[in-house]
Design an enzyme around this catalytic site. Structure first.
Site, PDB file in Angstrom:
ATOM      1  N   LEU A 156       8.486   7.300 -42.479  1.00 43.39           N
ATOM      2  CA  LEU A 156       8.931   8.199 -41.401  1.00 43.39           C
ATOM      3  C   LEU A 156       8.474   9.608 -41.721  1.00 43.39           C
ATOM      4  O   LEU A 156       8.498  10.016 -42.887  1.00 43.39           O
ATOM      5  CB  LEU A 156      10.456   8.133 -41.305  1.00 43.39           C
ATOM      6  CG  LEU A 156      11.205   9.191 -40.477  1.00 43.39           C
ATOM      7  CD1 LEU A 156      12.476   8.591 -39.871  1.00 43.39           C
ATOM      8  CD2 LEU A 156      11.581  10.434 -41.306  1.00 43.39           C
ATOM      9  N   ASN A 157       8.027  10.362 -40.690  1.00 37.28           N
ATOM     10  CA  ASN A 157       7.959  11.817 -40.876  1.00 37.28           C
ATOM     11  C   ASN A 157       8.616  12.539 -39.705  1.00 37.28           C
ATOM     12  O   ASN A 157       9.802  12.248 -39.453  1.00 37.28           O
ATOM     13  CB  ASN A 157       6.584  12.324 -41.324  1.00 37.28           C
ATOM     14  CG  ASN A 157       5.386  12.012 -40.475  1.00 37.28           C
ATOM     15  OD1 ASN A 157       5.040  10.859 -40.291  1.00 37.28           O
ATOM     16  ND2 ASN A 157       4.726  13.013 -39.971  1.00 37.28           N
ATOM     17  N   ASP A 158       7.966  13.424 -39.021  1.00 34.54           N
ATOM     18  CA  ASP A 158       8.635  14.383 -38.125  1.00 34.54           C
ATOM     19  C   ASP A 158       9.562  13.769 -37.067  1.00 34.54           C
ATOM     20  O   ASP A 158       9.214  12.745 -36.467  1.00 34.54           O
ATOM     21  CB  ASP A 158       7.589  15.156 -37.307  1.00 34.54           C
ATOM     22  CG  ASP A 158       6.434  15.653 -38.119  1.00 34.54           C
ATOM     23  OD1 ASP A 158       6.433  15.522 -39.340  1.00 34.54           O
ATOM     24  OD2 ASP A 158       5.500  16.196 -37.498  1.00 34.54           O
ATOM     25  N   GLN A 173       7.987  10.243 -36.020  1.00 33.03           N
ATOM     26  CA  GLN A 173       6.704   9.755 -36.519  1.00 33.03           C
ATOM     27  C   GLN A 173       6.986   8.565 -37.421  1.00 33.03           C
ATOM     28  O   GLN A 173       7.856   8.632 -38.306  1.00 33.03           O
ATOM     29  CB  GLN A 173       6.002  10.864 -37.316  1.00 33.03           C
ATOM     30  CG  GLN A 173       5.482  11.994 -36.453  1.00 33.03           C
ATOM     31  CD  GLN A 173       4.271  11.542 -35.657  1.00 33.03           C
ATOM     32  OE1 GLN A 173       3.188  11.460 -36.188  1.00 33.03           O
ATOM     33  NE2 GLN A 173       4.456  11.244 -34.375  1.00 33.03           N
ATOM     34  N   TYR A 229       0.676  11.416 -32.608  1.00 33.45           N
ATOM     35  CA  TYR A 229       1.259  12.477 -33.427  1.00 33.45           C
ATOM     36  C   TYR A 229       2.451  13.136 -32.715  1.00 33.45           C
ATOM     37  O   TYR A 229       2.850  12.737 -31.631  1.00 33.45           O
ATOM     38  CB  TYR A 229       0.176  13.506 -33.761  1.00 33.45           C
ATOM     39  CG  TYR A 229      -0.680  13.167 -34.971  1.00 33.45           C
ATOM     40  CD1 TYR A 229      -0.694  11.894 -35.530  1.00 33.45           C
ATOM     41  CD2 TYR A 229      -1.488  14.141 -35.557  1.00 33.45           C
ATOM     42  CE1 TYR A 229      -1.488  11.611 -36.646  1.00 33.45           C
ATOM     43  CE2 TYR A 229      -2.275  13.865 -36.665  1.00 33.45           C
ATOM     44  CZ  TYR A 229      -2.275  12.597 -37.205  1.00 33.45           C
ATOM     45  OH  TYR A 229      -3.058  12.332 -38.299  1.00 33.45           O
ATOM     46  N   SER A 230       2.934  14.208 -33.338  1.00 35.62           N
ATOM     47  CA  SER A 230       4.220  14.781 -32.910  1.00 35.62           C
ATOM     48  C   SER A 230       4.195  15.400 -31.520  1.00 35.62           C
ATOM     49  O   SER A 230       3.149  15.843 -31.040  1.00 35.62           O
ATOM     50  CB  SER A 230       4.657  15.837 -33.920  1.00 35.62           C
ATOM     51  OG  SER A 230       5.113  15.178 -35.063  1.00 35.62           O
ATOM     52  N   ARG A 286      -2.278  21.144 -32.375  1.00 33.93           N
ATOM     53  CA  ARG A 286      -1.419  19.985 -32.069  1.00 33.93           C
ATOM     54  C   ARG A 286       0.057  20.332 -31.906  1.00 33.93           C
ATOM     55  O   ARG A 286       0.468  21.456 -32.024  1.00 33.93           O
ATOM     56  CB  ARG A 286      -1.577  18.928 -33.153  1.00 33.93           C
ATOM     57  CG  ARG A 286      -1.235  19.403 -34.555  1.00 33.93           C
ATOM     58  CD  ARG A 286      -1.293  18.240 -35.551  1.00 33.93           C
ATOM     59  NE  ARG A 286      -1.185  18.695 -36.915  1.00 33.93           N
ATOM     60  CZ  ARG A 286      -2.226  18.979 -37.709  1.00 33.93           C
ATOM     61  NH1 ARG A 286      -3.446  18.821 -37.267  1.00 33.93           N
ATOM     62  NH2 ARG A 286      -2.026  19.409 -38.940  1.00 33.93           N
ATOM     63  N   ASP A 287       0.830  19.288 -31.682  1.00 32.85           N
ATOM     64  CA  ASP A 287       2.304  19.301 -31.653  1.00 32.85           C
ATOM     65  C   ASP A 287       2.860  20.084 -30.455  1.00 32.85           C
ATOM     66  O   ASP A 287       3.574  21.086 -30.619  1.00 32.85           O
ATOM     67  CB  ASP A 287       2.886  19.863 -32.966  1.00 32.85           C
ATOM     68  CG  ASP A 287       2.339  19.157 -34.199  1.00 32.85           C
ATOM     69  OD1 ASP A 287       1.935  17.974 -34.072  1.00 32.85           O
ATOM     70  OD2 ASP A 287       2.308  19.769 -35.283  1.00 32.85           O
ATOM     71  N   GLU A 316       2.143  24.279 -37.997  1.00 38.04           N
ATOM     72  CA  GLU A 316       2.427  23.009 -37.324  1.00 38.04           C
ATOM     73  C   GLU A 316       3.758  23.106 -36.567  1.00 38.04           C
ATOM     74  O   GLU A 316       4.606  23.941 -36.860  1.00 38.04           O
ATOM     75  CB  GLU A 316       2.516  21.880 -38.361  1.00 38.04           C
ATOM     76  CG  GLU A 316       1.198  21.625 -39.088  1.00 38.04           C
ATOM     77  CD  GLU A 316       1.234  20.348 -39.931  1.00 38.04           C
ATOM     78  OE1 GLU A 316       0.321  19.539 -39.799  1.00 38.04           O
ATOM     79  OE2 GLU A 316       2.181  20.172 -40.722  1.00 38.04           O
TER      80      GLU A 316
HETATM   81  C1  FRU Z   1       3.722  17.503 -39.501  1.00 36.47           C
HETATM   82  C2  FRU Z   1       2.540  16.759 -38.924  1.00 36.47           C
HETATM   83  C3  FRU Z   1       2.244  17.205 -37.492  1.00 36.47           C
HETATM   84  C4  FRU Z   1       1.541  16.015 -36.913  1.00 36.47           C
HETATM   85  C5  FRU Z   1       2.271  14.874 -37.588  1.00 36.47           C
HETATM   86  C6  FRU Z   1       1.435  13.654 -37.865  1.00 36.47           C
HETATM   87  O1  FRU Z   1       4.318  16.804 -40.552  1.00 36.47           O
HETATM   88  O2  FRU Z   1       1.385  16.945 -39.736  1.00 36.47           O
HETATM   89  O3  FRU Z   1       1.497  18.400 -37.400  1.00 36.47           O
HETATM   90  O4  FRU Z   1       1.617  15.937 -35.533  1.00 36.47           O
HETATM   91  O5  FRU Z   1       2.787  15.381 -38.801  1.00 36.47           O
HETATM   92  O6  FRU Z   1       2.223  12.619 -38.366  1.00 36.47           O
END
Ligand code: FRU
Length: 466
Positions: free
Chosen positions: A25-27, A43, A87-88, A155-156, A210
């Site tokens: 898991l991330n964001d 994520q 992505y995010s 992005r994001d 980001e």
């Molecule tokens: C931040 C990031 C975002 C990107 C996502 C990809 O942790 O790098 O900038 O959209 O994670 O998983």
């Protein structure tokens, strides 16, 4: 949370923090309240515990922000415009639908550095009538149309409405390696027009920004983002990748952000990144962050990888603008989890064996001048009247020390889960978040403090009190 989704029960599986039982898991993504239900996406790489594969969006729902159900994955990177990662991104409700905007990551074949060439990060718009099924999904900004002067890293999307316009913020890295936030505008959520640079970073403020986030509260505009590569000192920017905010004002004629405060870090622990906030139906601004950071090996490695999972989100936190500062507070809903209250009035010391637990809330109030607080197996929070220090022993798996400069400490509220600690200092004036992996069953809280303080301790549990 649904037990069937947590097959491999083991000591570090979180109890009240959001995490899938398998995978990476991330964001946090797409946080929104819709028809009363809270939706939080994230994520997610379902098939492996380490990062580096195309991300999906995992999904949890909740009626109350305390009890969550893990849902089917919401989004997979299965289109030409997002084939190397969904992505995010963010969500907003317009005319009875949830509108989501995210980055579709595409990598070209061949030899590239994927910063200056070889990558497209398209903006994708999708809608849903229920938060579970995607109704429509299409590219609304093709990366080929991004402005000159930037690398492939743009992005994001964070989308919000001000008066009759919809705005989109995108985090960017310029060709001079400066972090920036770009602004787009739309009247219908489908046709987007580039308006210019919302905020431009300077030398020393990181090479990439980001996950921009924005809201308005108490007459202030608040801009959050996650700068990469700000040089650290002993007590600032100790993580290579950090997150923070400006309080300021948007000039909506010029469509730029004017900071009123210096950039301030959001969290001083080891594990906090890519926060995202949303406004709930009660008007509260609520933030989730990834309780992790990118690229921290070989400094530390989370031992949960051996169990097939890695990372979780922080608790949801309420954001409050007060006196030029952004406070983060635990939601009062979490009081529902409190069980078995132990209370001490006017104590200078709590010795080994009196307070024990892994999943608990600890509240210490009073003159916290020069203290040593031990939590879990070997984690200490100490204060010398100037600097708060969070230090881990072996249960930090490589995490050692983090510092916070603070003139006065009069309240500490600490949320412990099986493998995390979230420390709220002075009603959330500062927070420190960290993962921790103890291997002993008896874990005492001990305290020595110069003055007498009041201490409250509760075990936290979703299960009914026996
Ligand atoms: C931040 C990031 C975002 C990107 C996502 C990809 O942790 O790098 O900038 O959209 O994670 O998983």
């Amino acid at each position: 949370m649904g037990q069937e989704l947590r097959p491999n029960d083991h000591p570090w599986l979180q109890h009240y923090h959001l995490m899938p039982a398998k995978g990476w898991l991330n964001d946090p993504n797409g946080a929104v309240q819709f028809n009363g239900i809270y939706h939080i996406y994230h994520q997610y790489i379902p098939g492996q515990a380490r990062g580096g594969a195309p991300s999906h969006w995992g999904h949890f729902t909740s009626p109350d922000l305390v009890t969550f159900t893990q849902q089917e994955n919401f989004l997979a990177p299965d289109q030409p415009f997002d084939k190397d990662g969904a992505y995010s991104g963010s969500a907003l409700v317009v005319d009875g639908r949830i509108h989501y905007f995210y980055t579709g990551n595409v990598r070209d074949e061949g030899y590239h550095d994927y910063t200056f060439s070889g990558r497209q990060q398209n903006v994708i718009h999708m809608t849903s009538k229920d938060g579970h099924h995607i109704e429509k999904r299409q590219m609304v900004i093709d990366a080929k149309g991004f402005p000159q002067g930037y690398t492939n890293h743009i992005r994001d999307p964070k989308v919000f409405q001000v008066a009759d316009h919809f705005y989109m913020l995108l985090g960017a890295r310029s060709i001079d390696n400066l972090g920036s936030i770009l602004l787009y505008r739309s009247e219908n959520l489908e046709d987007w027009h580039y308006r210019g640079v919302f905020l431009q970073g300077t030398e020393g403020q990181g090479f990439m920004w980001e996950c921009p986030d924005y809201f308005h509260q108490e007459g202030q505009d608040v801009l959050l983002f996650s700068p990469q590569g700000v040089l650290g000192t002993l007590d600032t920017y100790q993580n290579q990748y950090s997150s923070g905010y400006y309080l300021g004002h948007v000039d909506w004629k010029k469509e730029t952000f004017l900071p009123d405060t210096p950039f301030q870090e959001l969290d001083y622990g080891f594990d906090f990144y890519a926060p995202q906030s949303f406004t709930d139906d009660a008007g509260r601004q609520i933030l989730w962050a990834w309780m992790g950071v990118p690229d921290h090996e070989p400094d530390y490695v989370n031992p949960t990888v051996a169990y097939g999972w890695q990372h979780c989100l922080t608790m949801p936190r309420q954001l409050l603008v007060r006196k030029g500062h952004l406070y983060q507070q635990p939601l009062e809903e979490y009081q529902k989890l409190r069980q078995g209250h132990q209370k001490f009035h006017g104590v200078k010391e709590i010795s080994e064996g009196v307070l024990e637990g892994e999943i608990f809330e600890l509240l210490i109030q009073g003159d916290l001048d020069t203290f040593d607080l031990k939590l879990r197996q070997d984690t200490h929070v100490t204060y010398d009247g100037q600097r708060l220090c969070l230090s881990h022993g072996p249960s930090g798996y490589g995490r050692r020390r983090r510092y916070l400069r603070v003139d006065l400490v009069n309240r500490l509220q600490i949320f412990s889960d099986r493998s995390s600690l979230e420390i709220f200092v002075n009603f959330g004036q500062y927070t420190l978040s960290t993962r921790v992996y103890p291997n002993v069953s008896k874990q005492s809280v001990t305290l020595t403090n110069k003055h007498a303080v009041d201490v409250d301790f509760w075990h936290l549990s979703h299960d009914k009190e026996k």
